[in-house]
Enzyme design. Structure first.
Site, PDB file in Angstrom:
ATOM      1  N   LYS A 119     -11.032 -22.516 -17.581  1.00 22.06           N
ATOM      2  CA  LYS A 119     -11.872 -23.873 -16.251  1.00 22.06           C
ATOM      3  C   LYS A 119     -12.220 -24.684 -16.873  1.00 22.06           C
ATOM      4  O   LYS A 119     -12.538 -25.167 -17.849  1.00 22.06           O
ATOM      5  CB  LYS A 119     -12.877 -23.084 -15.444  1.00 22.06           C
TER       6      LYS A 119
HETATM    7  N1  GLU Z   1      -8.872 -23.853  -8.412  1.00 24.56           N
HETATM    8  C1  GLU Z   1      -8.369 -22.202  -7.986  1.00 24.56           C
HETATM    9  C2  GLU Z   1      -8.810 -21.070  -8.316  1.00 24.56           C
HETATM   10  O1  GLU Z   1      -9.505 -21.064  -8.847  1.00 24.56           O
HETATM   11  C3  GLU Z   1      -6.452 -22.366  -8.346  1.00 24.56           C
HETATM   12  C4  GLU Z   1      -6.565 -21.976 -10.091  1.00 24.56           C
HETATM   13  C5  GLU Z   1      -4.676 -22.729 -10.301  1.00 24.56           C
HETATM   14  O2  GLU Z   1      -4.065 -22.706  -9.761  1.00 24.56           O
HETATM   15  O3  GLU Z   1      -4.734 -22.526 -11.479  1.00 24.56           O
HETATM   16  O4  GLU Z   1      -7.697 -20.269  -8.452  1.00 24.56           O
END
Ligand code: GLU
Length: 422
Positions: free
Chosen positions: A112
């Site tokens: 993240k």
């Molecule tokens: N931000 C989204 C999540 O928390 C998508 C992450 C992604 O598609 O890599 O799942």
């Protein structure tokens, strides 16, 4: 601002993650060494990025990228822009990505990113310069086979387009698979925009079947009307659920007969806000969470269901569209009340699952019809739902711990198979 100084123990997301991980690992009798590996992120990167603002002055923003695990494949996870971003939050969100990708059994680890900034106060060109500089600072750590960012809170298709372009400029060739959640004409996947909300709807439908509830007789409150909440509300409404409440951070809407979500979408398109919508009455957002309804969909941010309101919740089912909306202490209260919780690492996995399809399509150079994307998504979400329920029944634990156990089991198995490089 490296740790969560403003957060108490209950609302620190990293501690919330660790509490569930420890509990599930103990239930699994997880080997102590693997426990040690998985209880820390494998890499944490902090960058301080200079950005020229429109008025000529130089600002320095702090950003993070945390890669929790790459055991099952390239790290994967969104990038968020918010004044509240902090390292403990990004760590937790990275770990949740590891567990989420394992729950839906796609070949990614977890990561993240976040930048501490207030995007509402920045111009498009300031956001573009900040995004490009952040991408350039991470150039050797991201890539289709290393770590693949995606949108999250306050980031969108445009931000992904800038990231893809910046990475491609450094590589001297177009590399679409470096990020997902891109615009469809430059390597994005059909269906990605709605995917998290669609996944929420799919698992809600599964819960209805399991609990013998009829969507047409089911009243839903959705908290958050951003990408996840607005699509979840729209798609659930299409199935027949009655959306009685929408809670936004600055106020909510309520209509006991159901809000016409198509009308609300149009209203928001025209006015840039849901407030003042004539088809519902104005309502206090925190009251909406505890108002009489059958399904509650928290689809905004962390720490919405806490020890302060969990015992007042009337919903029978909670579908966590957001990451970390429930604190670990609130879990016990919800369990005592017999509320059927579909945990975040299952409920909101539709987004990353369709990101996986996007990554596959980019690498194939062959793009699928939307119906194919949606069909594959349904398949994966339904199997993951069944897997979690099976773990919960076999191990006699709640759904959240079952999802963690399933995920930890899969990740630990891979680490054991790969062995430790020395
Ligand atoms: N931000 C989204 C999540 O928390 C998508 C992450 C992604 O598609 O890599 O799942």
């Amino acid at each position: 601002m490296t740790t969560a100084i403003h957060q108490n123990t209950e609302t620190n997301p990293w501690e919330a993650q660790a509490a569930r991980f420890d509990f599930a690992a103990r239930k699994l009798n997880l080997d102590e060494g693997l426990w040690r590996i998985l209880s820390q992120p494998s890499r944490e990167i902090t960058v301080h990025i200079p950005v020229q603002m429109d008025n000529g002055h130089l600002e320095v923003f702090t950003g993070y990228r945390v890669q929790h695990s790459m055991a099952r494949g390239p790290a994967k996870g969104g990038l968020r822009y918010s004044p509240d971003v902090n390292l403990d939050e990004v760590r937790a969100l990275a770990a949740w990505m590891t567990w989420k990708c394992a729950v839906v059994n796609i070949p990614f680890g977890g990561a993240k990113g976040g930048i501490i900034c207030d995007p509402k106060k920045m111009s498009m060109s300031e956001l573009e310069r900040m995004t490009r500089r952040y991408t350039a600072e991470l150039i050797e750590f991201i890539g289709p086979e290393k770590d693949v960012p995606a949108p999250d809170v306050n980031t969108n298709e445009q931000v992904m387009a800038w990231m893809m372009d910046t990475y491609s400029m450094h590589m001297r060739q177009t590399v679409t698979a470096v990020v997902t959640g891109k615009p469809v004409n430059i390597g994005g996947s059909r269906g990605r925009r709605e995917a998290t909300g669609r996944g929420v709807t799919i698992v809600a439908n599964q819960a209805m079947k399991k609990l013998g509830m009829d969507p047409a007789a089911t009243r839903v409150v959705v908290q958050g009307f951003g990408n996840v909440g607005s699509h979840a509300a729209r798609l659930m409404n299409e199935v027949g659920y009655k959306i009685v409440g929408i809670a936004e951070w600055d106020g909510g809407l309520y209509n006991k007969n159901g809000i016409d979500i198509e009308d609300l979408w149009e209203y928001r398109e025209r006015n840039g806000t849901i407030h003042g919508f004539p088809g519902a009455e104005k309502y206090d957002s925190s009251e909406l969470l505890i108002t009489d309804c059958d399904v509650l969909v928290p689809a905004a941010t962390e720490n919405v269901i806490t020890t302060h309101n969990a015992d007042k919740i009337k919903a029978k089912v909670i579908v966590e569209g957001a990451n970390g909306p429930t604190t670990a202490a609130a879990d016990d209260i919800l369990a005592d009340k017999g509320i059927f919780v579909i945990p975040d690492i299952l409920a909101n996995a539709g987004g990353v699952t369709t990101s996986y399809f996007e990554w596959v399509q980019d690498r194939q150079g062959y793009f699928w019809k939307e119906a194919v994307v949606n069909e594959q998504l349904k398949d994966i979400m339904e199997s993951a739902f069944d897997d979690v329920i099976r773990y919960s029944e076999t191990h006699e634990v709640n759904n959240r711990i079952a999802a963690y156990m399933l995920a930890i089991d899969r990740v630990a198995y891979t680490i054991r198979q790969r062995g430790i490089y020395a």
